[in-house]
Design a protein around this motif. Structure first.
Motif, PDB file in Angstrom:
ATOM      1  N   LEU A  34       0.804  -1.224   0.000  1.00  0.00           N
ATOM      2  CA  LEU A  34       0.000   0.000   0.000  1.00  0.00           C
ATOM      3  C   LEU A  34       0.839   1.277   0.000  1.00  0.00           C
ATOM      4  O   LEU A  34       0.283   2.363   0.150  1.00  0.00           O
ATOM      5  CB  LEU A  34      -0.950   0.004   1.209  1.00  0.00           C
ATOM      6  CG  LEU A  34      -2.135  -0.975   1.143  1.00  0.00           C
ATOM      7  CD1 LEU A  34      -2.994  -0.872   2.392  1.00  0.00           C
ATOM      8  CD2 LEU A  34      -2.974  -0.739  -0.100  1.00  0.00           C
ATOM      9  N   SER A  35       2.140   1.153  -0.176  1.00  0.00           N
ATOM     10  CA  SER A  35       2.967   2.362  -0.255  1.00  0.00           C
ATOM     11  C   SER A  35       2.647   3.109  -1.548  1.00  0.00           C
ATOM     12  O   SER A  35       2.307   2.509  -2.572  1.00  0.00           O
ATOM     13  CB  SER A  35       4.454   2.000  -0.215  1.00  0.00           C
ATOM     14  OG  SER A  35       4.819   1.245  -1.352  1.00  0.00           O
ATOM     15  N   LEU A  39       2.110   1.628  -5.438  1.00  0.00           N
ATOM     16  CA  LEU A  39       0.832   1.746  -6.134  1.00  0.00           C
ATOM     17  C   LEU A  39       0.994   2.441  -7.482  1.00  0.00           C
ATOM     18  O   LEU A  39       0.386   2.035  -8.477  1.00  0.00           O
ATOM     19  CB  LEU A  39      -0.169   2.504  -5.258  1.00  0.00           C
ATOM     20  CG  LEU A  39      -0.635   1.761  -3.993  1.00  0.00           C
ATOM     21  CD1 LEU A  39      -1.589   2.627  -3.182  1.00  0.00           C
ATOM     22  CD2 LEU A  39      -1.314   0.440  -4.356  1.00  0.00           C
ATOM     23  N   TRP A  40       1.851   3.489  -7.530  1.00  0.00           N
ATOM     24  CA  TRP A  40       2.111   4.149  -8.810  1.00  0.00           C
ATOM     25  C   TRP A  40       2.867   3.215  -9.754  1.00  0.00           C
ATOM     26  O   TRP A  40       2.640   3.223 -10.968  1.00  0.00           O
ATOM     27  CB  TRP A  40       2.896   5.439  -8.615  1.00  0.00           C
ATOM     28  CG  TRP A  40       2.079   6.625  -8.210  1.00  0.00           C
ATOM     29  CD1 TRP A  40       2.303   7.470  -7.165  1.00  0.00           C
ATOM     30  CD2 TRP A  40       0.896   7.108  -8.859  1.00  0.00           C
ATOM     31  NE1 TRP A  40       1.336   8.434  -7.118  1.00  0.00           N
ATOM     32  CE2 TRP A  40       0.463   8.248  -8.148  1.00  0.00           C
ATOM     33  CE3 TRP A  40       0.147   6.696  -9.974  1.00  0.00           C
ATOM     34  CZ2 TRP A  40      -0.677   8.967  -8.513  1.00  0.00           C
ATOM     35  CZ3 TRP A  40      -0.993   7.412 -10.329  1.00  0.00           C
ATOM     36  CH2 TRP A  40      -1.387   8.529  -9.608  1.00  0.00           C
ATOM     37  N   ASN A  41       3.743   2.409  -9.181  1.00  0.00           N
ATOM     38  CA  ASN A  41       4.479   1.439  -9.992  1.00  0.00           C
ATOM     39  C   ASN A  41       3.523   0.414 -10.608  1.00  0.00           C
ATOM     40  O   ASN A  41       3.644   0.056 -11.790  1.00  0.00           O
ATOM     41  CB  ASN A  41       5.516   0.725  -9.125  1.00  0.00           C
ATOM     42  CG  ASN A  41       6.343  -0.275  -9.914  1.00  0.00           C
ATOM     43  OD1 ASN A  41       6.856   0.028 -10.981  1.00  0.00           O
ATOM     44  ND2 ASN A  41       6.466  -1.488  -9.377  1.00  0.00           N
ATOM     45  N   VAL A  42       2.551  -0.038  -9.816  1.00  0.00           N
ATOM     46  CA  VAL A  42       1.546  -0.977 -10.319  1.00  0.00           C
ATOM     47  C   VAL A  42       0.748  -0.339 -11.451  1.00  0.00           C
ATOM     48  O   VAL A  42       0.528  -0.952 -12.495  1.00  0.00           O
ATOM     49  CB  VAL A  42       0.599  -1.415  -9.183  1.00  0.00           C
ATOM     50  CG1 VAL A  42      -0.569  -2.225  -9.741  1.00  0.00           C
ATOM     51  CG2 VAL A  42       1.348  -2.245  -8.153  1.00  0.00           C
ATOM     52  N   MET A  43       0.331   0.924 -11.256  1.00  0.00           N
ATOM     53  CA  MET A  43      -0.470   1.607 -12.262  1.00  0.00           C
ATOM     54  C   MET A  43       0.316   1.798 -13.564  1.00  0.00           C
ATOM     55  O   MET A  43      -0.225   1.669 -14.660  1.00  0.00           O
ATOM     56  CB  MET A  43      -0.938   2.957 -11.734  1.00  0.00           C
ATOM     57  CG  MET A  43      -1.965   2.866 -10.622  1.00  0.00           C
ATOM     58  SD  MET A  43      -3.427   1.907 -11.093  1.00  0.00           S
ATOM     59  CE  MET A  43      -4.035   2.889 -12.463  1.00  0.00           C
ATOM     60  N   PRO A 173       1.671   9.450 -13.599  1.00  0.00           N
ATOM     61  CA  PRO A 173       2.556   8.957 -14.668  1.00  0.00           C
ATOM     62  C   PRO A 173       1.924   9.100 -16.042  1.00  0.00           C
ATOM     63  O   PRO A 173       0.734   8.859 -16.218  1.00  0.00           O
ATOM     64  CB  PRO A 173       2.762   7.480 -14.294  1.00  0.00           C
ATOM     65  CG  PRO A 173       2.530   7.424 -12.818  1.00  0.00           C
ATOM     66  CD  PRO A 173       1.462   8.434 -12.541  1.00  0.00           C
ATOM     67  N   VAL A 174       2.734   9.493 -17.014  1.00  0.00           N
ATOM     68  CA  VAL A 174       2.245   9.691 -18.381  1.00  0.00           C
ATOM     69  C   VAL A 174       1.586   8.426 -18.952  1.00  0.00           C
ATOM     70  O   VAL A 174       0.538   8.521 -19.611  1.00  0.00           O
ATOM     71  CB  VAL A 174       3.393  10.171 -19.299  1.00  0.00           C
ATOM     72  CG1 VAL A 174       2.955  10.197 -20.762  1.00  0.00           C
ATOM     73  CG2 VAL A 174       3.862  11.562 -18.872  1.00  0.00           C
ATOM     74  N   PRO A 175       2.155   7.221 -18.730  1.00  0.00           N
ATOM     75  CA  PRO A 175       1.487   6.016 -19.258  1.00  0.00           C
ATOM     76  C   PRO A 175       0.061   5.848 -18.744  1.00  0.00           C
ATOM     77  O   PRO A 175      -0.802   5.327 -19.465  1.00  0.00           O
ATOM     78  CB  PRO A 175       2.381   4.870 -18.769  1.00  0.00           C
ATOM     79  CG  PRO A 175       3.723   5.487 -18.596  1.00  0.00           C
ATOM     80  CD  PRO A 175       3.454   6.873 -18.107  1.00  0.00           C
TER      81      PRO A 175
END
Length: 324
Positions: A34-35, A39-43, A173-175
């Motif tokens: 939940l860090s 979470l941004w890495n997952v997205m 993130p742009v992606p």
């Protein structure tokens, strides 16, 4: 009556329920899940699958399949990287053609569109089953990727191109922005346009669609073209994020894509499903992949788990189809 309504509600939200339970379980098992950074890495990772799976959804809705998306992703990423890095040289005419990021990216997307259109044309013109036609394209595109790259990565693509896969815009993130735009466009097409109605009609009953005047072959070619273009977009994101076009990029991406589509509730028989459901399926696959990595599960067992999840999703889909 109430039981039937409750069952319909459960089926409608089964993907969200599964995603919620998966997140709760992983947050208990790993304090890193939940860090914010994770979470941004997952997205960011899910964005690639969402791009590919959105195109796959349109194809599956017509009762088709595309096994070539992973190889098309690799080839389009390699072509973009090669044109960006080296351009095109014609020694006999003493000519060199350089490419901007936009030009090279468009070349990659056009390549994906052309390969997708070729899939659709082969399937409709020669009545080749989609499974066979796209399996052949999987091999062809992978071979061309090896020929283009000569088996070596193409790296050092510049900061401007890197921004596509690693940059941020308005704190996101742009992606992720790119995948959101693609999903919104696909939702509009499937719910508000004549093409969307035709896609569902063909998947529901192709013979009846032909008799009603729908140009089935044309619609299928368009759908496979869109699928190829979106696979190319995924290739741009992967290549940009790695700052390298890898010859073996995209391996097994078609499995993640099909898994996202099926888990999201789109029937492999065609005619039933939605792009938003596929997004939920992609989230489940992405969170599952991330959770298995955080829990230090062997990559071999990760493949086993993913295969079982796909099998379970297909079983549920078949059970739902019988009950309809």
């Amino acid at each position: 009556m109430n039981l039937a309504l409750d069952k319909d509600k459960l089926l409608r939200f089964q993907s969200l329920i599964a995603l919620f339970l998966l997140c709760v379980g992983l947050s208990i098992l790993s304090d890193k899940f939940l860090s914010v950074s994770n979470l941004w890495n997952v997205m960011r990772q899910i964005s690639v699958n969402i791009c590919i799976s959105t195109g796959m959804t349109l194809i599956v809705l017509t009762a088709g399949i595309d096994l070539s998306v992973g190889s098309v992703l690799a080839l389009c990423g390699a072509i973009t990287a090669g044109l960006l890095k080296s351009g095109i040289e014609i020694p006999s005419d003493n000519l060199y053609i350089g490419f901007t990021v936009l030009g090279a990216s468009l070349a990659g997307i056009l390549t994906g569109s052309a390969l997708g259109a070729l899939n659709g044309w082969t399937i409709t013109k020669f009545k080749v089953p989609p499974f066979v036609a796209t399996l052949a394209m999987l091999t062809v595109a992978r071979g061309f990727t090896m020929l283009w790259t000569k088996g070596f990565p193409i790296s050092g693509l510049g900061d401007t191109f890197l921004y596509l896969g690693t940059g941020w815009f308005l704190g996101v993130p742009v992606p992720v922005w790119i995948s959101v735009l693609i999903v919104l466009l696909a939702v509009f097409i499937t719910t508000k346009t004549r093409l969307g109605k035709y896609i569902y009609a063909i998947g529901g009953n192709e013979s009846a669609s032909r008799l009603s005047g729908i140009q089935v072959n044309k619609v299928k070619i368009i759908v496979y073209t869109i699928g190829g273009a979106l696979a190319a977009v995924g290739g741009l994101l992967v290549t940009s994020r790695l700052d390298s076009a890898q010859p073996n990029a995209g391996v097994s991406y078609e499995l993640d894509s099909i898994a996202a589509v099926v888990i999201g509730g789109t029937s492999l028989s065609g005619g039933r499903g939605s792009v938003l459901g596929t997004v939920q399926g992609a989230l489940i696959i992405g969170v599952l992949n991330n959770g298995l990595v955080l829990l230090n599960v062997s990559p071999f067992w990760q493949q086993v788990v993913k295969g079982l999840v796909i099998l379970l999703a297909v079983i549920i889909d078949k059970a739902n189809s019988k009950n309809d």
